[in-house]
Write an enzyme that holds these catalytic residues in place. Structure first.
Site, PDB file in Angstrom:
ATOM      1  N   ASP A 155       0.867  -0.982  -0.002  1.00  0.00           N
ATOM      2  CA  ASP A 155       0.068  -0.143   0.010  1.00  0.00           C
ATOM      3  C   ASP A 155       1.071   1.131   0.043  1.00  0.00           C
ATOM      4  O   ASP A 155       2.123   1.110   0.077  1.00  0.00           O
ATOM      5  CB  ASP A 155      -1.017  -0.001   1.095  1.00  0.00           C
ATOM      6  CG  ASP A 155      -2.201   0.965   0.980  1.00  0.00           C
ATOM      7  OD1 ASP A 155      -2.161   1.668  -0.144  1.00  0.00           O
ATOM      8  OD2 ASP A 155      -3.005   0.915   1.539  1.00  0.00           O
TER       9      ASP A 155
HETATM   10  C1  BGC Z   1      -4.917   3.396   0.234  1.00  0.00           C
HETATM   11  C2  BGC Z   1      -5.286   2.460  -0.829  1.00  0.00           C
HETATM   12  C3  BGC Z   1      -4.996   3.214  -2.106  1.00  0.00           C
HETATM   13  C4  BGC Z   1      -3.668   3.752  -2.417  1.00  0.00           C
HETATM   14  C5  BGC Z   1      -3.377   4.343  -3.695  1.00  0.00           C
HETATM   15  C6  BGC Z   1      -3.746   4.295  -0.235  1.00  0.00           C
HETATM   16  O1  BGC Z   1      -3.399   5.283   0.814  1.00  0.00           O
HETATM   17  O2  BGC Z   1      -4.841   2.927   1.352  1.00  0.00           O
HETATM   18  O3  BGC Z   1      -6.338   1.903  -0.607  1.00  0.00           O
HETATM   19  O4  BGC Z   1      -5.266   2.337  -3.016  1.00  0.00           O
HETATM   20  O5  BGC Z   1      -3.466   4.794  -1.206  1.00  0.00           O
HETATM   21  O6  BGC Z   1      -4.228   5.546  -3.762  1.00  0.00           O
END
Ligand code: BGC
Length: 755
Positions: free
Chosen positions: A281
Site C-alpha cells: 500500500d
Molecule cells: C490506500 C489504498 C489506495 C492507495 C493508492 C492508500 O492510501 O490505502 O487503498 O489504493 O492509497 O491511492
C-alpha cells in the site's frame, strides 16, 4: 527477438498482434540491468511525470534519484488518454528496453459514472448488478488508459467508527466474499478486448479490524477469528482470478502485513495458489520502519521483498535498498527476478508490448464515459442500495398531491459521490432537488443549516482549503436566517423532505471518528422542524452507519441513501414517489449510540447474555441497551411480506448429504415488492464457540402484490465448518439452528443434526 529491444522499434510496429512468449519474457529479463529490474518494482505518482497527484497519502519528498524515476515500471492515478500517452511514450523512450509502464488507479466504485459507495452495493444484496457496475467502471477507466484498479476493497469491518467502512461491503464475511467474486469478475471480464481492468484486491489482510476503528492502527486477532471472519473474501478474490493483491498499512498480530511472510507467501501464494503481483500500500514498505519492524530502508527492502511484495508503491525503499542488498549478496537476485518476472508477465498478459496504451483512445473516451446506459445502471444500483429504516403510518411513498418542501444542506447539493470518487466531477451528479423536480416541478427548497458548522472540524478533515471552509460555514446571522427561511416555507407544507448527513470527507480513508451522531446544528434543524408537527421524511447521505437513536422519534420516515453516486437524486426521488419499492437491507449493524462500537451481528454468545436474567450481572450497558438500533439484515419495503413454515426435509443428515430448507413467503400488501430472504445457522456446541448467528445463504426474490412463494435452500456440510485456533477448518457433528427471515428481527428457527 533482437528487434524487440531496439530503441523506438518494437513498440511502434503497426498491427503487431502477438504477445511475447514466456521464453521471450525470460530473455528480456535476463538482458536487463539490475537497476532496470529494480525500476520495474517501483511505482510513482503522477507528479513525478508532470501530471497531477490525485493520490491519497502523506505528501513528502521521496528522495528517489532521477535515474529511478526514469526506470519506474508503473504509476498510480495518472488518467486520461492524452496524459497516459505522453507519460508512456516518454518512459518507453528513455528506458533501455522500452518496457511499457503499468497505469494503476483507484477506481473504487466508478470512474466518471459513479455508483453508490460499496457499503451501498452490499445493501443491494444484488451481486449480479454489482458485477455489471464494475464491468462498466472498467469500460470507462480503460478508455482513459487505466489498466489496473485498486479494487475491490474487501476488508470485513465491524466498527462504524472506521472511515473506510464506506469502501467495504460491511460486517459479514460470506456476503463480502460473494461481492468480492462479482467485483473481480466484473472488472476483469473484458480484459481480452482491452475494456476491462486488472483487479487488485486489498488490503491484505484484515485491515478492517483496526483497533478502536482508528485508521492505520494495529490489528490483533485470534487465528480462528482471522480465518473465519476476515480471510474468506480475499480467498474468494483469488479463486475468482484476481491478478493483483495489495497489502495493508497495518500490523497483524505484531507483524506489518507488508512484510509478513506467513501472510503473503505461506497463505496467499502457497496455500491459496495466488500467482499474481503483490503491491504494497501507499508507502507501507517504508512505514515498517516506523512500526519498529525494520531498521532502515535497506532492512525494510529486504524484509518486504523477502516476504513477497513485488512492487513498492510510493516509497524510496526499493529504489534505495535493493541494489545494495544484491551487490552485498544479502538478498538472492532470484527473489528480485521472480518479482520482476511477475510484473513483466502482467504487462505481457495485458498486451502492453504490442499496444502500450491498452484500451485507451480519444474516441473511446468520447463515446464511453457517462453514457445513458451507464447512468441507468448507476441509478438502478443506487435504488437497490437504499435502505428504508423507518416508515411510520406509511409516510412513504409520497403522493404528489401533498404540499411538500425540501429542506437541508443536502437538498440542493451535488456532492453525492463520496470521498473515493476521485476521478468524477460533481457537475455530473444529479442532486436531490433535480431528482424531485421531475415529480414536483416547483418544490420550495431551503438549506436550513450547513452540513457542519465547526470550522476546526472541517479543517481537521485535511482536504478543504481555508476558502472552501469559509464558503461552507455561514455566519451566525446567516445560519439563523437559513433556519427561519426553512421554517417559514415548511409552515405552509404538509410534508417536509429533509436531507441531512455527513460531509464527503467525514467518511473514507483517514475518516475515523468517535461521534456517529448527526452534528448538533443538524439535530437542531430536526428539532425546530418537528415542532411544526408536519410529516417529516428524513433522507440521510452518509458513508457509514450513524447513531440515530436521538432523532428517530422526531421523524416519520428515514431513507438511508449512502453516498448514492451520479444518479443519486433521481434514485432517491424514484423511491420517495413510489416508482421503486425500496429493497435494501443493512449489511452493518446500526448502533443506538456511538460508544456501542464495535457492533456486529455475528458475535459470540456470552455466558450471561443481555436478556438472560433481570438485574445487574448480565452482559449489558447500564445506560443503553446493548443490541443495535437496526440490526444486520434489516430494511423495510413498501408493504409487508410474511414468513411462515420454515421446514427441512430431514432432521438428521450426514457429511455427504444435503438438507433442503423451505420457507413460505406471502406478500400481504398492495405493492409489488422485492424481498431478501436470509438464511443463518448457529452451531450450538463446538470446539471453538460459534457466533449466535452466521449468514450462509440468501435469495433476493420478487413478489407481486398478494403473491405467495416457497423459497428453497440447500445446506451442505461444507457450509457448517469453522476454523479452530490454529486456523484449521473443522467440521463437527452436532445440532445446528437454522434461522431464516428478514429484518434481522422477524426470524423463524428450526434445528438439524449433522451425524
Ligand atoms: C490506500 C489504498 C489506495 C492507495 C493508492 C492508500 O492510501 O490505502 O487503498 O489504493 O492509497 O491511492
Amino acid at each position: 527477438m533482437q528487434q524487440f529491444y531496439q530503441k523506438n522499434d518494437y513498440y511502434k510496429v503497426e498491427g503487431r498482434k502477438q504477445t511475447l512468449k514466456e521464453e521471450q519474457l525470460c530473455s528480456l529479463l535476463s538482458s536487463m540491468s539490475l537497476k532496470e529490474k529494480i525500476g520495474q518494482l517501483i511505482q510513482l505518482s503522477g507528479d513525478f511525470f508532470s501530471t497531477a497527484n490525485l493520490s491519497i497519502g502523506p505528501i513528502k519528498k521521496l528522495g528517489i534519484s532521477p535515474e529511478f524515476v526514469k526506470l519506474a515500471g508503473s504509476t498510480l492515478n495518472v488518467v486520461g488518454f492524452e496524459n497516459i500517452k505522453r507519460v508512456q511514450d516518454k518512459q518507453m523512450e528513455v528506458q533501455p528496453h522500452h518496457i511499457p509502464m503499468l497505469f494503476m488507479s483507484d477506481v473504487i466504485y466508478g470512474y466518471k459514472t459513479i455508483f453508490p459507495i460499496p457499503l451501498g452495493f452490499s445493501s443491494s444484496w444484488n451481486p449480479d448488478l454489482v458485477e455489471k457496475a464494475f464491468e462498466c467502471a472498467a469500460d470507462e477507466a480503460s478508455a482513459s488508459g487505466v489498466q489496473v484498479a485498486f479494487a475491490p476493497m474487501i476488508d470485513v469491518v465491524r466498527d462504524a467508527r472506521w472511515g473506510r467502512v464506506l469502501e467495504s461491503l460491511g460486517e459479514d464475511p460470506f456476503l463480502t466474499s460473494i461481492f468480492a467474486k462479482s467485483m473481480v469478475e466484473g472488472l476483469q471480464k473484458n480484459l481480452p478486448c482491452k475494456k476491462g481492468l486488472v483487479a487488485c484486491f486489498k488490503h491484505f489482510a484484515a485491515y478492517g479490524a483496526v483497533e478502536g476503528g482508528r485508521e492505520y492502527n494495529s490489528v490483533d486477532l485470534s487465528l480462528s477469528n482471522l480465518f473465519q471472519n476476515y480471510l474468506p473474501p480475499y480467498k474468494a478474490a483469488v479463486e475468482s482470478g484476481a491478478k493483483m493483491a495489495m497489502t495493508s498499512l497495518t500490523t497483524l498480530n505484531g507483524v506489518p502485513s507488508t512484510a509478513d511472510k506467513w501472510l503473503l507467501t505461506d497463505i496467499l501464494r502457497k496455500k491459496w495458489g495466488f500467482n499474481g503481483v503483490i503491491i504494497s500500500d501507499y508507502a507501507s514498505i517504508q512505514e515498517i520502519i516506523k512500526h519498529g519492524f525494520a531498521e532502515d530502508n535497506e532492512d525494510a527492502a529486504f524484509k518486504s521483498l523477502s516476504a513477497g511484495v513485488d512492487i513498492d508503491m510510493k516509497s524510496p525503499v526499493y529504489a534505495s535498498g535493493l541494489e545494495k542488498l544484491i551487490t552485498n549478496r544479502k538478498l538472492d537476485i532470484k527473489k528480485v527476478d521472480s518479482a520482476v518476472f511477475r510484473v513483466l508477465r502482467l504487462k505481457n498478459d495485458l498486451g502492453l508490448f504490442e499496444n502500450p496504451y491498452f484500451g485507451a483512445s480519444t474516441t473511446r473516451e468520447k463515446t464511453s464515459l457517462l453514457t445513458p446506459q451507464k447512468r441507468e445502471l448507476s441509478r438502478s444500483l443506487a435504488e437497490e442500495s437504499m435502505v428504508l429504516l423507518k416508515n411510520e403510518n406509511n409516510a412513504l411513498p409520497l403522493n404528489n398531491k401533498e404540499k411538500m418542501v425540501l429542506i437541508g444542506p443536502y437538498a440542493d447539493n451535488h456532492a453525492l459521490n463520496g470521498m473515493w470518487a476521485i476521478h468524477s466531477s460533481k457537475k455530473d451528479t444529479i442532486s436531490i432537488h433535480q431528482g424531485i423536480k421531475r415529480f414536483v416541478a416547483d418544490i420550495p427548497t431551503e438549506k436550513g443549516t450547513d452540513l457542519r458548522r465547526d470550522s476546526k472540524f472541517l479543517e481537521n478533515l485535511g482536504f478543504l482549503s481555508e476558502q472552501e471552509i469559509k464558503n461552507m460555514v455561514s455566519s451566525e446571522e446567516e445560519n439563523r436566517n437559513n433556519l427561519m427561511k426553512a421554517i417559514k416555507i415548511s409552515q405552509k407544507a404538509d410534508t417536509i423532505i429533509l436531507a441531512l448527513g455527513e460531509e464527503t470527507y467525514e467518511a473514507g480513508e483517514a475518516g475515523s471518528k468517535t461521534k456517529l451522531e448527526l452534528p448538533k446544528n443538524q439535530i437542531h434543524l430536526i428539532d425546530e422542524l418537528s415542532k411544526l408537527r408536519k410529516k417529516i421524511i428524513l433522507i440521510i447521505i452518509a458513508g457509514r452507519p450513524l447513531a440515530l437513536e436521538n432523532i428517530i422519534d422526531k421523524v416519520d420516515a428515514i431513507l438511508y441513501c449512502w453516498f448514492p453516486g451520479s444518479e443519486g437524486g433521481n434514485a432517491i426521488a424514484n423511491i420517495l414517489f413510489g416508482f421503486k419499492n425500496p429493497s435494501g437491507r443493512l449489511t452493518m449493524s446500526y448502533p443506538r449510540v456511538s460508544a456501542q462500537e464495535p457492533l456486529y451481528y455475528n458475535h459470540l454468545s456470552t455466558g450471561r447474555p443481555q436478556n438472560s436474567s433481570k438485574g445487574r450481572f448480565v452482559s449489558k450497558y447500564i445506560d443503553s441497551p446493548a443490541d443495535p438500533l437496526y440490526p444486520f439484515g434489516y430494511g423495510l419495503s413498501y408493504g409487508f411480506v410474511n414468513y411462515t413454515e420454515l421446514k427441512t426435509d430431514k432432521y438428521v443428515f450426514t457429511k455427504d448429504s444435503t438438507i433442503n430448507v423451505t420457507v413460505k413467503l406471502k406478500n400481504n400488501s398492495d405493492f409489488d415488492t422485492t424481498e431478501v430472504v436470509q438464511l443463518y445457522i448457529h452451531d450450538k456446541v463446538a470446539e471453538v464457540v460459534q457466533p449466535v448467528q452466521r449468514l450462509i445463504d440468501f435469495k433476493k426474490v420478487k413478489l407481486k402484490r398478494g403473491q405467495e412463494l416457497t423459497i428453497h435452500f440447500n445446506i451442505s456440510s461444507s457450509q457448517l465448518t469453522f476454523f479452530d485456533n490454529r486456523g484449521n477448518e473443522k467440521l463437527e457433528p452436532g445440532v445446528f439452528d437454522i434461522i431464516c427471515g428478514t429484518n434481522g428481527k422477524q426470524l423463524l428457527t428450526t434445528t438439524i443434526r449433522l451425524k
